[in-house]
Design a protein around this motif. Sequence first.
Motif, PDB file in Angstrom:
ATOM      1  N   TYR A   1     -20.118 -26.744 -95.449  1.00 59.13           N
ATOM      2  CA  TYR A   1     -20.830 -27.412 -96.463  1.00 59.13           C
ATOM      3  C   TYR A   1     -20.681 -28.750 -96.427  1.00 59.13           C
ATOM      4  CZ  TYR A   1     -22.007 -22.687 -98.300  1.00 59.13           C
ATOM      5  OH  TYR A   1     -22.175 -21.557 -98.443  1.00 59.13           O
TER       6      TYR A   1
ATOM      7  N   ASP B   1     -29.960 -27.649-102.118  1.00 59.29           N
ATOM      8  CA  ASP B   1     -28.557 -27.902-101.359  1.00 59.29           C
ATOM      9  C   ASP B   1     -28.339 -26.554-100.803  1.00 59.29           C
ATOM     10  OD1 ASP B   1     -28.647 -30.533-101.882  1.00 59.29           O
ATOM     11  OD2 ASP B   1     -27.029 -30.220-103.263  1.00 59.29           O
TER      12      ASP B   1
ATOM     13  N   THR C   1     -26.482 -28.574 -92.573  1.00 59.07           N
ATOM     14  CA  THR C   1     -26.888 -28.778 -94.128  1.00 59.07           C
ATOM     15  C   THR C   1     -28.437 -28.499 -94.343  1.00 59.07           C
ATOM     16  OG1 THR C   1     -26.615 -29.983 -96.046  1.00 59.07           O
ATOM     17  CG2 THR C   1     -27.535 -31.142 -94.231  1.00 59.07           C
TER      18      THR C   1
END
Length: 427
Positions: free
Chosen positions: A149, A192, A252
């Motif tokens: 991450y 995200d 990502t």
Amino acid sequence: MSRQEHSDLPPVHEAWLPREHPLHRPRHGRRQLAALVCAVLFFTAPVVTWVFGARAEQLENRPLAAFPSVTEGWGFFTGLNAWATDNLPFRKGAVQSVDALSRGVFGEPARLAGGSHTSPIGAGQVDEKPPINENVFPAVIEGKNGWLYLGHDVAYRCVPKRTLDEVIAGLRRWRAVVEASGREFQLVIAPDKSTVYPENMPDGYAGKDCSTQVRDEFWRRLPAATGAVDLRAQLREVAARNQRPIYHDIDTHWTHEGGIAMTYQLAERLRPGVTSSWLIRPSRQYPHSADIPDLLGQDRTVPIQAYSLAPDGGPEDNTQFKPSDFHQPLHLESPALPGVIDRPVRMVGDSFTQFASPYLAATFADITVTHPDNVALDPVAAGQLLAEGEVVTFELSERFVAGGRYPMLDPEVADQVGAILAAHPIR
């Protein structure tokens, strides 16, 4: 000895006075010389190695720092450090060595970069650095099952540059100025990866409490307050239907399935039912360089599954694959087939839109995409571009919105662009 005799003594450097003299100060000549030699080597290494054919590699997903201009005044000297650091040709090998040493000796990844760097997905910073040093957060968070991450998912939430109230006010101002000119406004927040797949985050990490609290409040308040499209549920539904994650494990970004999901939402909001004729099929596969391992000095790729899209349901693929980071606006045109949005659309989007651009090209007859950085850097040019459209669409990344990192969130930027839109209204 008289005062006159004292005044006739020649001036003596303080380093040449006797050591017992109260004004004696050593010159540290050897240390100064060593420091000077090191500085010269550091700043000349990129030039010397370039002459012999060595080239610096881009580690973060951003351009290498340019050589500062002498017209920048003192900024020339302060910019030399970033230029020399970025352009060291063997930097990648050094990063790999440091990370390997840290893992071998201490059993943990090296803290190689902090939040002071530009995000690997764009949105460069022009604001002042926050008072809290973001280096307390790692650049990469190593999760479960091999997932990586981006550390900014956490750091930007915990060290925001704007409060959530200010962010909401900025986005609402954008909607107001666009709609006041007679144009339609659409806002999409790209979640995200840590928001869509929190289950693969480690059990404990720096900033867990503050980032979780900010994330929950962000999604509870912002979509309702700004009219933003919330894609979280749809992304998980698409992933369940395809039986694979819709975000890459070591990158990502979302996959092409995520880009298609966003394209569906945008088209349906402009013309409900328009997607009923769309025919999507798997097409080519290709490797894509993953952005998060770059921060660890690693070269790793993820497999990309691309798709064909026929908006009229026919046999012809209407997609266009034109790589772009949108810092130079990308214009895409398509024949006005059935299933195609024929209204001109002007879009502000970051790297998440890169995974949607082939499908936007297939389903929008006239669309131009520019990067969020461009809007704040040149509001006049951005206003002129957005004025070409009847629809203005924003795709913004959660981490940059939640952290207040987009300079274009400043209401003054919206007002500058809004003045141009008002001068070219849609009747």
